[in-house]
Motif scaffolding. Structure first.
Motif, PDB file in Angstrom:
ATOM      1  N   VAL A 185      28.485  70.848  58.902  1.00 54.35           N
ATOM      2  CA  VAL A 185      29.261  69.725  59.393  1.00 54.35           C
ATOM      3  C   VAL A 185      30.157  70.193  60.532  1.00 54.35           C
ATOM      4  O   VAL A 185      30.808  71.213  60.444  1.00 54.35           O
ATOM      5  CB  VAL A 185      30.140  69.155  58.268  1.00 54.35           C
ATOM      6  CG1 VAL A 185      30.844  67.915  58.751  1.00 54.35           C
ATOM      7  CG2 VAL A 185      29.305  68.888  57.059  1.00 54.35           C
ATOM      8  N   GLU A 186      30.145  69.404  61.555  1.00 55.84           N
ATOM      9  CA  GLU A 186      31.047  69.677  62.656  1.00 55.84           C
ATOM     10  C   GLU A 186      32.395  69.077  62.260  1.00 55.84           C
ATOM     11  O   GLU A 186      32.465  67.911  61.876  1.00 55.84           O
ATOM     12  CB  GLU A 186      30.484  68.981  63.886  1.00 55.84           C
ATOM     13  CG  GLU A 186      31.345  68.987  65.106  1.00 55.84           C
ATOM     14  CD  GLU A 186      30.773  68.030  66.145  1.00 55.84           C
ATOM     15  OE1 GLU A 186      31.269  68.040  67.263  1.00 55.84           O
ATOM     16  OE2 GLU A 186      29.837  67.272  65.819  1.00 55.84           O
TER      17      GLU A 186
ATOM     18  N   SER B 194      30.871  59.030  57.865  1.00 60.30           N
ATOM     19  CA  SER B 194      32.313  59.148  58.046  1.00 60.30           C
ATOM     20  C   SER B 194      32.679  60.337  58.920  1.00 60.30           C
ATOM     21  O   SER B 194      33.794  60.432  59.418  1.00 60.30           O
ATOM     22  CB  SER B 194      32.982  59.285  56.680  1.00 60.30           C
ATOM     23  OG  SER B 194      32.437  60.391  56.005  1.00 60.30           O
ATOM     24  N   ASN B 195      31.754  61.269  59.095  1.00 57.94           N
ATOM     25  CA  ASN B 195      32.078  62.439  59.906  1.00 57.94           C
ATOM     26  C   ASN B 195      31.845  62.210  61.387  1.00 57.94           C
ATOM     27  O   ASN B 195      32.118  63.080  62.195  1.00 57.94           O
ATOM     28  CB  ASN B 195      31.226  63.635  59.461  1.00 57.94           C
ATOM     29  CG  ASN B 195      31.694  64.168  58.129  1.00 57.94           C
ATOM     30  OD1 ASN B 195      32.858  64.008  57.772  1.00 57.94           O
ATOM     31  ND2 ASN B 195      30.803  64.768  57.382  1.00 57.94           N
ATOM     32  N   LEU B 196      31.326  61.038  61.716  1.00 60.91           N
ATOM     33  CA  LEU B 196      31.051  60.760  63.122  1.00 60.91           C
ATOM     34  C   LEU B 196      32.319  60.314  63.837  1.00 60.91           C
ATOM     35  O   LEU B 196      33.212  59.726  63.227  1.00 60.91           O
ATOM     36  CB  LEU B 196      30.010  59.638  63.216  1.00 60.91           C
ATOM     37  CG  LEU B 196      28.576  60.068  63.434  1.00 60.91           C
ATOM     38  CD1 LEU B 196      28.171  61.038  62.354  1.00 60.91           C
ATOM     39  CD2 LEU B 196      27.660  58.858  63.408  1.00 60.91           C
TER      40      LEU B 196
ATOM     41  N   ARG C  23      35.557  68.182  66.921  1.00 60.10           N
ATOM     42  CA  ARG C  23      34.987  67.158  67.778  1.00 60.10           C
ATOM     43  C   ARG C  23      36.048  66.483  68.622  1.00 60.10           C
ATOM     44  O   ARG C  23      35.848  66.180  69.773  1.00 60.10           O
ATOM     45  CB  ARG C  23      34.252  66.122  66.952  1.00 60.10           C
ATOM     46  CG  ARG C  23      33.502  65.168  67.828  1.00 60.10           C
ATOM     47  CD  ARG C  23      32.751  64.130  67.065  1.00 60.10           C
ATOM     48  NE  ARG C  23      33.379  63.834  65.827  1.00 60.10           N
ATOM     49  CZ  ARG C  23      32.941  64.261  64.673  1.00 60.10           C
ATOM     50  NH1 ARG C  23      31.878  65.015  64.602  1.00 60.10           N
ATOM     51  NH2 ARG C  23      33.566  63.942  63.566  1.00 60.10           N
TER      52      ARG C  23
ATOM     53  N   VAL D 144      36.041  67.436  62.152  1.00 59.91           N
ATOM     54  CA  VAL D 144      36.613  66.364  62.950  1.00 59.91           C
ATOM     55  C   VAL D 144      37.515  66.933  64.025  1.00 59.91           C
ATOM     56  O   VAL D 144      37.503  66.507  65.178  1.00 59.91           O
ATOM     57  CB  VAL D 144      37.388  65.398  62.035  1.00 59.91           C
ATOM     58  CG1 VAL D 144      38.110  64.368  62.879  1.00 59.91           C
ATOM     59  CG2 VAL D 144      36.449  64.740  61.081  1.00 59.91           C
TER      60      VAL D 144
ATOM     61  N   GLU E 133      28.783  50.474  50.770  1.00 57.82           N
ATOM     62  CA  GLU E 133      29.617  50.840  51.910  1.00 57.82           C
ATOM     63  C   GLU E 133      30.175  49.617  52.613  1.00 57.82           C
ATOM     64  O   GLU E 133      31.335  49.587  52.989  1.00 57.82           O
ATOM     65  CB  GLU E 133      28.797  51.671  52.908  1.00 57.82           C
ATOM     66  CG  GLU E 133      28.460  53.039  52.416  1.00 57.82           C
ATOM     67  CD  GLU E 133      29.690  53.815  52.019  1.00 57.82           C
ATOM     68  OE1 GLU E 133      30.617  53.898  52.832  1.00 57.82           O
ATOM     69  OE2 GLU E 133      29.742  54.319  50.890  1.00 57.82           O
TER      70      GLU E 133
ATOM     71  N   ARG F 261      29.685  54.748  55.695  1.00 55.40           N
ATOM     72  CA  ARG F 261      30.404  56.007  55.867  1.00 55.40           C
ATOM     73  C   ARG F 261      29.961  57.101  54.914  1.00 55.40           C
ATOM     74  O   ARG F 261      30.073  58.271  55.210  1.00 55.40           O
ATOM     75  CB  ARG F 261      31.904  55.768  55.731  1.00 55.40           C
ATOM     76  CG  ARG F 261      32.440  54.838  56.811  1.00 55.40           C
ATOM     77  CD  ARG F 261      33.853  54.413  56.528  1.00 55.40           C
ATOM     78  NE  ARG F 261      34.777  55.519  56.553  1.00 55.40           N
ATOM     79  CZ  ARG F 261      35.257  56.080  57.650  1.00 55.40           C
ATOM     80  NH1 ARG F 261      34.904  55.616  58.817  1.00 55.40           N
ATOM     81  NH2 ARG F 261      36.087  57.083  57.581  1.00 55.40           N
TER      82      ARG F 261
ATOM     83  N   ARG G 219      39.895  57.390  61.698  1.00 51.39           N
ATOM     84  CA  ARG G 219      40.242  58.784  61.867  1.00 51.39           C
ATOM     85  C   ARG G 219      40.097  59.243  63.321  1.00 51.39           C
ATOM     86  O   ARG G 219      40.979  59.851  63.864  1.00 51.39           O
ATOM     87  CB  ARG G 219      39.392  59.651  60.955  1.00 51.39           C
ATOM     88  CG  ARG G 219      40.034  60.962  60.688  1.00 51.39           C
ATOM     89  CD  ARG G 219      39.530  61.513  59.375  1.00 51.39           C
ATOM     90  NE  ARG G 219      38.099  61.313  59.255  1.00 51.39           N
ATOM     91  CZ  ARG G 219      37.327  62.147  58.573  1.00 51.39           C
ATOM     92  NH1 ARG G 219      37.831  63.206  58.019  1.00 51.39           N
ATOM     93  NH2 ARG G 219      36.050  61.887  58.451  1.00 51.39           N
ATOM     94  N   ASP G 220      39.005  58.920  63.951  1.00 51.80           N
ATOM     95  CA  ASP G 220      38.952  59.359  65.340  1.00 51.80           C
ATOM     96  C   ASP G 220      38.256  58.364  66.252  1.00 51.80           C
ATOM     97  O   ASP G 220      37.557  58.727  67.167  1.00 51.80           O
ATOM     98  CB  ASP G 220      38.330  60.744  65.461  1.00 51.80           C
ATOM     99  CG  ASP G 220      36.969  60.765  64.830  1.00 51.80           C
ATOM    100  OD1 ASP G 220      36.606  59.739  64.238  1.00 51.80           O
ATOM    101  OD2 ASP G 220      36.286  61.781  64.926  1.00 51.80           O
TER     102      ASP G 220
END
Lengths: 394, 250, 245, 336, 495
Positions: free
Chosen positions: A358-359, B142-144, A364, A361, A206, B96, C24-25
């Motif tokens: 999963v929340e 990556s979803n955070l 959120r 995007v 990563e 991620r 992305r955010d």
């Protein structure tokens, strides 16, 4: 007890294992299909060990087949010139693969992405061409012969009692050895990626710098992955070719390597099991697609395909797809890459193994904006409060 | 923590050149004991370069860095991290494609390679709970959201149990609500007796939190002292606001 | 101090409630607004990393906003692709030297006229104009830009930008890394553009005092949000308060 | 003759060198001949590598399918000349260039554009794998269509008879003194040189060429002046494919064509672009010539005649690996 | 932890089930095990189903015993004409390369030849007038493992009674093992590797020359022409390497010096190699020869590049192109300058087939099938055709489908007078199970057709069809009255 999706996964695993054990019976002990099964397992080991390297540590090596060949050649030469027994040569070959893997792994350390790919291609090609050219030492294009394993008597007897059809044809022992190796290799890699090294592998993949900043020994981690996956490839190659009896340098062509990569990618290179299943699935479908049985009535309308590289065999009632099956496969590879980057099989495994939803995007983001609207004033207020320069916090 | 229980980072006359460009022109300072040091300076002042040199990502052209009686500038980054210097990055660098828990385990396993996974997870959860990201433990990095990723980075750092923490812009791009959590975090870490170097462009937080300010400009330390003093330092004001006597320019 | 910008004057560029981020955010800008009056220099100030450059990048389209609106002459330009925004009369001078290092000075400047490349006459005229503006560039017209000094590179960039006669010029820290004399020249040039050619300029700058000297209206950002704004006189009146907490 | 330190000679099996020298004497003419032959083929290598360099500099990816465009270019010429007897050969080459351009451009639009738009995760992996997938796909498509039999397009020209003493020709061969040079190759090299000149003219003298350069040097700055980088990506990939196709089209009369003929060709292109520096146009020219000469000299001077040709590809690849490892920026590299 | 226990439990249960699971189904056993056939004879057809269960146990024990002696039993070919089923089709397996890296040209030609053979057999109603033949192709790609898989497939899946074909030695070497293992007759068509017959398996026959025979002929040819030095250009493959070494050895025995140049097939650029050979040739005295042992179209590439590079046939340079030069259409379109090149042709030339009706018929049909009136069948096409005809004839002669009977039938053709007339010539096998290979003969003479024609031809006119190329060696076949047509001249006699 609450039902969890992971139970499905466990059931499927058990089913797969049972299938693996009973496969020779399922195909009625037909040597051809047993051989196909054994080859599929060989490719599965290669694909999943490649995914350990590429998917887990992000090192896109194209030299995997070369390492497979390296191990096999090393073992073959140990037997031929040093008088090793096959099992000793197996160990020796794996160790030699490990040492070379260590060296190449270190050389590759400073190379990233496409440079690594190019370097490993160069290594693989050089190795193949040298093996091909050094006829006296490696047998050249004729290949190098390897003797079959002989099991000690007690083991043979034990296996005969467990598997009554052990001697039904020569590929049954080969198949079970390969299956054992497959399960062992997968289990080993699975445990490895579940151990701290697995976490380190992925951390390095990563973000190398961030991992280093957290104390992960980047060099060792990358090299370890390289060595382990090369050794497994070498091991699989040695065992497989001991049963086949011969290794030829063409086995290490880039084209063969691309087959392994395609298998892993279609299965899902981020997941050992996905890659292995992908390899098994693809090997079988390629074998099956070679000649598709179709009713003669249909085949008669397909005769025009003969001009396009197919062969319609009215007599046998099959459509031979020749090169075109690979075309379909190439297209599948490209579409998989484009639309399902995690492969076709591993998302299913991931979905079954996932523990919490999963929340999204979008959700959120909306929540964050809501948060803004509500306590913007509050936030600024409290910030100002905390930000009293006269009282440094201690 | 070092054997005698103190923390001591010494930067000795560090020079760093990139080609013809001098990023650091002989920086020296010492941080001793638990302390929260703010490191500020206008863009291009060399803050990030300095951080990278301390954590081993860059090698200094000249000069030495000593930590707890050991020279660390020739060491590799992971070695330095294991010696007890932890850092965050300006742009978040969460892993991620790993779950939050796995993100936490990476430094945890570095520090305690043989601790049982359960214990480690428990420890991680505690930290995550404090930073309010425990509910995300099985979520992919990556979803955070960006703010959550920042928190994750901070949480990861605690798993490494460093003596000296370098926080690079912990507040940038973070929602105020999460900023408060980060404030709390810094105070807690501070309370545990660790040294912190805080790099931020957010003057409010810097002045509020730090006990000591080091101001860099053009690769040199132009001021070093308590915030109240530094704040009035003409050189600092000049660095930030420009010089008054340049009126004649226009 | 916050004003509802829409109530004031004649705005050519309007930015409202903008959320932008690189990832992305991770939103660097969190609900920023900015209004640029026609024929004026609007300056955006703030400490490093608060998102000033991000704002300009978003206006020119390098970053796609997660929310909010950007309007030029009253029309939203969010759906216009980046390379088309230049045709709307928008121009952008990025902070980092955005020149083509291995191409000659002349080619660099000519490329500024990409949008009207078939109009040979106009190209020639604009090129000539620019060479008059920066005589040094005429001397070095055949040299690769990479070999020029920093200030000259900046000149090439400005010259290239001026090829299209933009209405609104977004300038991001134009004097970073330049020598004092050059700085003065650059600011003078911006002022000239406003005074003589009536261009609208949105200036992002670190050199607070200089920027304030040529600014008409000032926005101050703080960590992705609007902090203060007002006509330049108001800001200058209490400079310390505006910046130093 | 071989001013090498003793140790090195020993390491290189000095006795084998002696054997080789006994078997045939290495003369100056021989060396010159080898170099000339290397340069001839090197020009064509350069043409291929130029395409790859163009793709790399604009899109910042290495296309692993480059050899397949070379292969398709050759097949197109073959198919045209095979089906339409008397079709002008040069026109067939142009058609091949167009076809490969279109294939390249369409592929770029469908599969690479999402990457440039940021719709793809892990773009660097994606770029490697998707072009690899394309190569796989194209190879087998052509295998399906053309079959695996080697094809060779008939030669559509021959030398006029010239005899100027030093320079004389036969129908197939040009003699420089007593050095014979293959006519097919000279023809291919001339076409390649023309194509190279055309590309260089295009790159340095036209607006579109400037735009391509601009995008390769600074994508954002290019967008600032109003160039659409996405279109330039498509153009660059198409042109890269076209150059490879062109190289194939001129070589199909020299070599025989099979669906996997592109594999060694793309390997050579990789060697060249790494040698010359990724993304450098002059680098690819020089790299091509160097590779041609190295292969030629390596084969000509390798001590054991039996293995000389077998090691031909190895010479280039060893240099490749060393350059990659020691100086990844290559000889003319301007960026990593 | 629980999960591991669970997993272990599954595995244990599975292996227990496996241990307890029923033996191979009775039908299977009846087919595969020798013992069962006797049982079968006892059982009347009406009660077969009932009795099978009872005899199962007996059979099981027998199986294990039998297996220990001869491990592999999976062949399912019918052993008598009664088992052939309603249509009475006899299946013969034809492993050929149909995809790369195999020579597809060879494979496809063999496919065509095999189909012609089937037509010829079946138009009389089949073997013995009532059992039509069906060939089953398998694409071996010329790879050893594919060859092995192919033989397995043909024998155990398609239940073929015999295997006839194969082009590549690498695959053939593996196939012979499988054929031997299952006891299935295998007649190899174009595999030259000595090992194939040298293993002396009773099931294995070969109607192509062994590579040693070819090497011997090559050496003799050069020696008869008075050549002093030969450059052997061989492909770097399983064929080229041993062939070149064998040739070098034999040349040496005849006092001719030679040098081997191996060519990697993947590279198509031979210019440097050509320069090297030219350099070498120029420094030799006397007559020189070039022998191209590169197979397939790559050889055209080399030949064309050789001519362009100044290595052309000359008075003192005899250039022997590869045998595929016999495909004159391909040869001339690929090597337009290949004038005066000689080439070796294994198998017959048109002149030798004139009095052979079998050959005439085959040639005619082959030209029709390939839609190429100029295409004289290649040696492998002849061999493939003959291999199938041989098998059919053997079955007819043996009046049985049992392998041992077939072998006996094949071996009964034991001399030229007492041989089988095929398209290529009269087939006979000197040594076999009844008459072992004597010590002074090479081991590969086992089941080896001893006199395949190995001829040297020479083109002397551009674009010349192979039919009127001159045979220049051996002397007894010579058609143009000369042993070498010097470049630039015409032969004294024109065919």
């Amino acid at each position: 007890m609450k039902f969890r999706r992971i139970y499905i996964l466990w059931a499927l695993t058990a089913l797969f294992l049972v299938g693996l054990i009973f496969y020779p019976r399922l195909v009625n002990l037909q040597p051809y299909w047993v051989l196909v099964g054994m080859t599929a397992l060989f490719y599965a080991i290669l694909a999943s060990s490649w995914s350990l390297l590429a998917g887990y540590t992000g090192q896109f090596s194209f030299a995997h087949m070369a390492f497979m060949g390296l191990g096999t050649y090393a073992a073959g030469i140990l037997i031929r010139d040093m008088g090793f027994a096959p099992w000793q040569a197996t160990i020796g070959g794996v160790l030699i693969t490990g040492v070379v893997g260590l060296i190449i792994g270190y050389l590759c350390l400073r190379l990233r992405a496409v440079y690594l790919a190019l370097f490993t291609i160069a290594f693989a090609e050089i190795f193949r061409l040298v093996v091909k050219a050094e006829v006296k030492f490696t047998g050249g294009p004729n290949g190098l012969e390897l003797p079959t394993y002989t099991f000690p008597g007690w083991l043979q007897n034990l296996l005969r009692t467990i598997v009554p059809f052990w001697d039904a044809n020569v590929y049954i022992p080969a198949y079970y050895t390969m299956a054992f190796l497959f399960v062992a290799a997968l289990l080993f890699m699975f445990l490895l990626v579940r151990s701290r090294f697995g976490i380190f592998f992925r951390a390095v993949r990563e973000d190398e710098e961030a991992a280093a900043a957290l104390g992960v020994h980047v060099v060792n981690t990358r090299v370890l992955a390289f060595v382990v996956s090369s050794m497994i490839a070498g091991f699989a190659g040695i065992v497989f070719h001991h049963f086949i009896g011969l290794i030829v340098p063409d086995q290490m062509q880039i084209g063969r390597m691309s087959l392994i990569i395609a298998m892993a990618v279609i299965g899902g290179s981020q997941n050992l099991i996905g890659a292995a299943l992908g390899a098994i699935f693809i090997h079988f479908s390629l074998e099956w697609l070679q000649q598709i049985p179709l009713p003669t009535a249909v085949l008669q309308h397909l005769l025009f395909l003969n001009d396009w590289g197919f062969s319609v065999d009215l007599h046998a009632g099959v459509l031979r797809t020749n090169a075109w099956r690979m075309v379909g496969f190439g297209l599948l590879l490209m579409l998989t890459l484009r639309f399902w980057q995690n492969g076709l099989i591993s998302p299913i495994i991931d979905w079954l193994a996932r523990r919490e939803a999963v929340e999204s995007v979008a959700q959120r983001f909306q929540a964050e904006r809501d948060m803004d609207a509500v306590d913007d004033v509050q936030a600024i207020g409290s910030q100002a409060e905390a930000g009293n320069p006269q009282e440094p916090t201690s | 923590m070092s054997q005698n229980g103190t923390i001591r980072l010494e930067v000795r006359n560090v020079v760093k050149n990139f080609g013809g460009l001098q990023a650091l022109a002989g920086v020296s300072f010492t941080i001793e004991g638990p302390q929260l040091v703010g490191l500020i300076g206008p863009n291009g002042a060399g803050k990030t370069t300095l951080t990278n040199i301390i954590t081993g990502l860059l090698k200094p052209t000249k000069g030495e860095v000593w930590f707890n009686g050991r020279r660390i500038d020739p060491l590799r980054p992971y070695h330095i991290a294991r010696l007890g210097i932890g850092r965050t990055f300006q742009v978040t660098r969460a892993f991620r494609r790993m779950t939050v828990l796995e993100n936490m385990l990476a430094p945890g396993l570095v520090k305690h390679p043989y601790m049982s996974r359960k214990e480690l997870e428990k420890k991680a959860l505690e930290i995550m709970k404090f930073l309010t990201i425990d509910h995300l433990r099985y979520e992919m990095g990556s979803n955070l959201s960006g703010g959550q990723q920042k928190l994750l980075e901070l949480a990861r750092l605690l798993m490494l149990e460093p003596d000296l923490i370098i926080l690079d812009e912990p507040f940038a791009g973070v929602h105020p609500k999460l900023q408060r959590t980060i404030y709390g975090y810094i105070q807690r870490v501070r309370g545990e007796g660790k040294a912190i170097i805080l790099i931020s462009h957010d003057m409010e937080s810097i002045f509020t939190l730090s006990e000591r300010l080091i101001v860099l400009n053009f690769g040199e330390v132009i001021a070093d002292g308590p915030p109240e003093v530094v704040k009035e330092d003409p050189q600092v004001i000049e660095a930030y606001l420009g010089r008054d006597d340049e009126e004649d320019l226009i | 101090m916050s004003t509802n910008g829409a109530a004031r004057g004649n705005y050519i560029l309007e930015v409202e409630d903008l959320y932008v981020g690189y990832y992305r955010d991770l939103n660097i800008l969190q609900g920023v607004h900015m209004y640029a009056e026609k024929g004026k220099i609007t300056t955006i100030l703030g400490a490093n990393g608060v998102g000033k450059s991000t704002l300009l990048k978003a206006i020119f389209g390098f970053l796609r906003p997660n929310a909010g609106d950007i309007r030029l002459n009253g029309k939203s330009i969010l759906d216009t692709p980046t390379h088309k925004r230049i045709t709307l009369g928008l121009a952008y001078i990025p902070q980092h030297m955005s020149i083509f290092r291995w191409m000659s000075v002349e080619e660099n400047i000519l490329l500024g006229g990409w949008t009207f490349r078939h109009d040979k006459e106009r190209l020639r005229r604009k090129l000539e104009e620019n060479f008059e503006r920066f005589p040094i560039l005429r001397e070095k017209r055949k040299q690769p830009v990479g070999e020029l000094s920093g200030g000259q590179q900046r000149m090439v960039e400005l010259a290239r930008t001026l090829m299209t006669d933009p209405e609104v010029i977004l300038v991001d820290e134009p004097t970073a890394g330049l020598a004092k004399l050059l700085k003065r020249e650059v600011y003078q040039m911006l002022r000239d553009l406003r005074d003589n050619e009536g261009k609208t300029i949105v200036l992002v700058d670190q050199e607070i005092r200089h920027a304030l000297r040529i600014a008409d209206y000032v926005y101050i950002l703080d960590l992705g949000r609007n902090k203060t704004e007002g006509p330049v006189e108001e800001i200058v009146a209490d400079l310390k308060k505006a910046f130093w907490i | 003759m071989w001013p090498l330190p003793d140790v090195l000679l020993h390491a290189m099996h000095f006795h084998m060198w002696l054997d080789a020298l006994f078997k045939f004497q290495i003369t100056g003419t021989y060396i010159v001949r080898l170099i000339l032959e290397g340069l001839l083929i090197g020009v064509i290598y350069a043409l291929m590598a130029l395409g790859l360099t163009l793709i790399f500099s604009v899109l910042n990816i290495v296309s692993f399918a480059h050899g397949e465009f070379y292969m398709i270019g050759g097949y197109v010429v073959y198919a045209i000349l095979h089906h339409y007897k008397g079709f002008p050969g040069l026109l067939a080459i142009v058609v091949a260039a167009l076809v490969t351009f279109v294939i390249g451009a369409v592929f770029e639009r469908l599969f690479l554009q999402p990457m440039a738009k940021g719709q793809v995760e892990r773009p660097s992996e994606y770029a490697i794998l998707i072009t690899f997938g394309l190569s796989f796909f194209l190879q087998f498509v052509m295998l399906g269509i053309m079959g695996p039999f080697p094809k060779k397009a008939p030669r559509f020209w021959s030398f006029p008879k010239i005899d100027l003493g030093f320079i004389r020709t036969t129908k197939t061969t040009l003699f420089l003194g007593n050095i014979p040079l293959s006519g097919g190759r000279i023809f291919a090299a001339i076409i390649a040189l023309l194509a190279l000149a055309a590309v260089l003219w295009f790159m340095y003298r036209t607006w579109t060429g400037w735009a391509l350069q601009a995008v390769s040097q600074d994508r954002n700055a290019a967008a600032v002046v109003g160039i659409n980088p996405l279109n330039m990506n498509t153009l660059a990939f198409g042109m890269g494919a076209m150059l490879a196709g062109l190289a194939g089209a001129v070589l199909v009369t020299v070599f025989s064509w099979v669906p996997w003929v592109g594999v060694p060709a793309s390997a050579k292109s990789f060697v060249i672009i790494v040698l010359g520096g990724m993304g450098s146009i002059p680098g690819s020219l020089v790299g091509g010539l160097i590779l041609g000469v190295v292969e030629s000299l390596g084969t000509g001077l390798f001590p054991d005649p039996a293995r000389a040709q077998a090691y031909r590809d190895v010479f280039g690849l060893v240099i490749f690996a060393l350059v990659l490892w020691l100086k990844p920026t290559g000889l003319f590299g301007r960026k990593l | 932890m629980k999960r591991w226990v669970l997993l272990l439990a599954v595995l244990i249960v599975a292996s227990l089930v496996l241990a307890a699971c029923p033996q191979p189904t009775p039908e299977k056993v009846i087919e595969t095990v020798v013992v069962t056939k006797e049982v079968e004879k006892v059982v009347t057809k009406e009660v077969e189903k009932v009795v099978t269960k009872e005899i199962e146990k007996v059979i099981t024990k027998e199986v294990v015993k039998t297996v220990e002696v001869t491990p592999a039993k999976g062949k399912c070919a019918p052993e008598s004409f009664d088992q052939l089923g309603e249509k009475g089709v006899i299946k013969i397996g034809v492993p050929v390369p149909l995809s790369a890296p195999g020579s597809v040209t060879g494979g496809q030609a063999m496919q065509i030849a095999a189909n012609i053979a089937v037509n010829h057999i079946n138009e009389k109603g089949g073997i013995m007038g009532k059992y039509p033949v069906d060939v089953v192709f398998y694409d071996t790609s010329g790879l050893p493992e594919r060859g092995r898989a192919g033989a397995e497939y043909l024998i155990t899946q398609e239940c073929v009674n015999a295997i006839a074909g194969e082009y590549h030695s690498a695959a053939g070497v593996q196939e012979k093992e499988v054929a031997h293992q299952y006891g299935v007759l295998a007649v190899f068509a174009e595999t030259w590797n000595d090992k194939i017959t040298a293993a002396q398996y009773p099931e294995v026959f070969r109607i192509a020359p062994a590579s040693s025979m070819v090497a011997q002929a090559d050496a003799k040819f050069f020696s008869d022409l008075g050549v002093k030095w030969v450059a052997i250009v061989a492909e770097n493959t399983d064929y080229g390497v041993p062939a070149s070494e064998a040739t070098k050895e034999r040349l040496g025995k005849l006092g001719i010096e030679s040098e081997i140049y191996l060519a990697e097939q993947g590279t198509q650029d031979f210019s440097a190699l050509v320069s090297r050979i030219v350099q070498d040739v120029q420094q030799r005295e006397g007559k020189k020869g070039v022998l191209v042992l590169i197979t397939g179209e790559t050889s055209y590439n080399f030949e064309e590049q050789a001519v362009e590079g100044g290595l052309a046939p000359a008075e003192d340079l005899i250039f022997v192109a590869n045998q595929v030069a016999a495909n004159h259409t391909e040869f001339w379109s690929n090597v337009p300058d290949g004038n005066y090149m000689a080439f070796r042709r294994v198998g017959v030339v048109p002149a030798l087939t004139k009095d052979n009706p079998v050959a005439q018929r085959f040639i005619e049909d082959y030209k029709k099938a390939t839609k190429d009136p100029d295409r004289f069948p290649e040696s492998y096409a002849f061999e493939q055709y003959d291999a199938l005809m041989l098998v059919a004839a053997a079955i007819e002669k043996a009046q049985s489908l049992k392998t041992e009977d077939l072998i006996a039938a094949m071996e009964s053709w034991d001399s030229r007078e007492n041989g089988f007339q095929g398209a290529q010539g009269i087939y006979y096998f000197l040594y076999g199970t009844k008459k072992p290979v004597p010590k002074d003969e090479p081991a590969w003479m086992w089941h080896q057709w001893p006199d395949p024609a190995i001829l040297f031809l020479q083109y002397w006119q551009e674009g010349q069809p192979v039919d009127n190329a001159c045979v220049i060696w051996p002397e007894n076949y010579r058609t143009c009255g000369t042993d070498y047509i010097v470049p630039g001249t015409e032969p004294p006699v024109k065919p």
